[in-house]
Design a protein around this motif. Sequence first.
Motif, mmCIF file in Angstrom:
data_model
loop_
_atom_site.group_PDB
_atom_site.id
_atom_site.type_symbol
_atom_site.label_atom_id
_atom_site.label_comp_id
_atom_site.label_asym_id
_atom_site.label_seq_id
_atom_site.Cartn_x
_atom_site.Cartn_y
_atom_site.Cartn_z
ATOM 1 N N VAL A 46 0.968 -1.486 -0.281
ATOM 2 C CA VAL A 46 0.113 -0.259 -0.309
ATOM 3 C C VAL A 46 1.010 0.870 -0.218
ATOM 4 N N SER A 47 1.526 1.178 1.415
ATOM 5 C CA SER A 47 2.618 2.771 0.738
ATOM 6 C C SER A 47 3.961 2.428 -0.495
ATOM 7 N N MET A 48 3.640 1.366 -1.489
ATOM 8 C CA MET A 48 5.004 1.276 -2.163
ATOM 9 C C MET A 48 3.848 2.136 -2.976
ATOM 10 N N GLY A 49 2.240 1.256 -3.189
ATOM 11 C CA GLY A 49 1.475 2.313 -4.499
ATOM 12 C C GLY A 49 1.299 3.510 -4.583
ATOM 13 N N MET A 161 6.793 10.293 3.425
ATOM 14 C CA MET A 161 7.782 9.700 4.327
ATOM 15 C C MET A 161 7.858 10.068 5.978
ATOM 16 N N THR A 162 7.492 11.183 6.000
ATOM 17 C CA THR A 162 7.722 11.704 7.543
ATOM 18 C C THR A 162 6.500 10.724 8.344
ATOM 19 N N ALA A 163 5.136 10.434 7.953
ATOM 20 C CA ALA A 163 3.901 9.880 8.158
ATOM 21 C C ALA A 163 4.511 8.273 8.374
ATOM 22 N N VAL A 164 5.382 8.047 8.041
ATOM 23 C CA VAL A 164 5.594 6.803 7.961
ATOM 24 C C VAL A 164 6.491 6.374 8.974
ATOM 25 N N ARG A 226 3.958 23.566 8.394
ATOM 26 C CA ARG A 226 2.624 22.872 7.205
ATOM 27 C C ARG A 226 3.011 20.785 6.695
ATOM 28 N N VAL A 227 4.344 20.429 6.396
ATOM 29 C CA VAL A 227 4.589 19.399 6.270
ATOM 30 C C VAL A 227 4.043 17.974 7.501
ATOM 31 N N SER A 235 -0.960 10.167 10.015
ATOM 32 C CA SER A 235 -0.100 8.951 10.937
ATOM 33 C C SER A 235 -0.996 8.283 11.513
ATOM 34 N N VAL A 236 -2.163 8.788 11.137
ATOM 35 C CA VAL A 236 -2.810 8.124 12.982
ATOM 36 C C VAL A 236 -4.699 8.710 12.064
#
Length: 410
Positions: A46-49, A161-164, A226-227, A235-236
Amino acid sequence: MAASFPCTRSCSSDCILNVLALVFFLSDLVSDVLAVASFYQEQAYVSMGALVFLLAGSSVLVQAFSWLWYSYQTGSEEQRSCLSTYAYMEKYFNNRRFLGALHVCQMGVFLRLVCMMEISWRNLTSNAPLTEGIAVYLTHDLNLLYLIEAFVESAPQLTFMTAVIAHRQDVEWVTGFKTLVSVGAIALSVVLYHRSMCSLHECKTRISWTSSLLYFLWNFLLIAPRVVAVALAASVLPPGAVAAHFLSLWLALFLWVWRQNTHFMDSHAGEWLYRATVALVWYFSWFDVSKGGSRGRSAVYHAVMAADIALLLTLWWWQSHGDPSLFGMTARGAVALEAASYAMGVLAKVAYDRLFRLKESVTVDPTPRSEEGGSEVDVVDFPVSVQSRPPAPPTAPQRRMDMLAEHFYS
C-alpha cells in the motif's frame, strides 16, 4: 529575437547552482528507486503504491508543463537565432519528435538541465557571456519547473515519508536519506526561483546572498510545520479522511486561483492545468499569481493555513488516544515547536518584505556594473519597476517570466 536584458547573476554562481541542481536531480532519482525498493522488500504494498502514484503523477505534471512551454516556442526564428550559438542544443530543441519522445519517457527536464549546464559552462569560459534571447528565458523556465516539482513531488513525498516515520517511530536510513534529499531539493528550488525573479529586473544595487538566505529561511520556517502537521495527521487518520481533507482544501484553493483570472499559459487547457497546479503549490506554500494586493492575499492565506495546521494537530492528538510523542518529544512540545516555527516564519517574511522588497519607479542603466576592483557578480536585491521597456512584443517565455516577476514584486 527577444529583447536583450542583462543576465545579472554571476556566471560562476550560475554554474555552481546548476551543478547542484543536477546533483539533486540524480540523487532524488536514486532515492526514489531506493524508497520504492525498500517498501517492496518489506511487502508494504500500500505504501509502495502510494509512493509510486506520487512519483508518477508529479513527473507527468512537470513533463507536461515542460512540453507545453517548448510547444509554445518551438520553431520560432527567435529560438533558432539564439540557439545557433550552441550547436548541440539546437539540433535537439528543433527536433519535435525527439522532444516529444523524451518527454513521454519523463526525461524532458533532464534535457533542460543538460542544456543549462552547457550554457553555464560556455558563459563561464567565454569572454562574452550570453545575456539575451531565449537561452536566458529557458533558464527561468527551468527554475519555475524546479519550483513546481518541489511542491508537487518533493513536498508530498516528504510529507508521506514523515508520516511513515511518525507511524513506525523508527527512522530507517532509506526514509531518512529520502527526507534529507527532499528538504535539500525544496530549499534549492526556492532559492533558484528567488534569484531568477530578481535577475529579471534591472536594479540599483547588487544582490548578496543575505536576501536569498532570508527568503529561504522564511519559506523553510513556514513549509516545515505545514509538512509536519499534515504528516502527523496522516499517520493516525484513515486514508479516506486524509484524502477528503486534501481534496476539500485543494478545491477551495483552486476556486481562489480561478477567481484571480490568471493568464499565464498560451492555451486554454494549459491555463486550467496551471491553476490546478498553483492550488497544489498553495497546499504547502504561498505563490503570487496575480498583480496587486499580494500582501492582503498572503495574510488571508497564512491565517487559513495556521488554522488548518491547528486543526490537523488537534486531530493527531485526539486520534493518538492519550499523550502522543514525536521521537521522544512530548505532544505539547511538538505543538509548541510547530507554533513557534510558523510564527517565526511569518516574522521572517515580514522582515524580508521590509528589507528587500522596496518598490520604486526609476529608470536605470541596464548595463551591469561592478564595484571598483570587483567583477560583475550577484546583482539585484532591491527590485524596481523599470518603465523603459523595449517596444517589441514579448515572446512566449519572455511574457511568462515578466508576468511572474511582476507578480513576485506586486
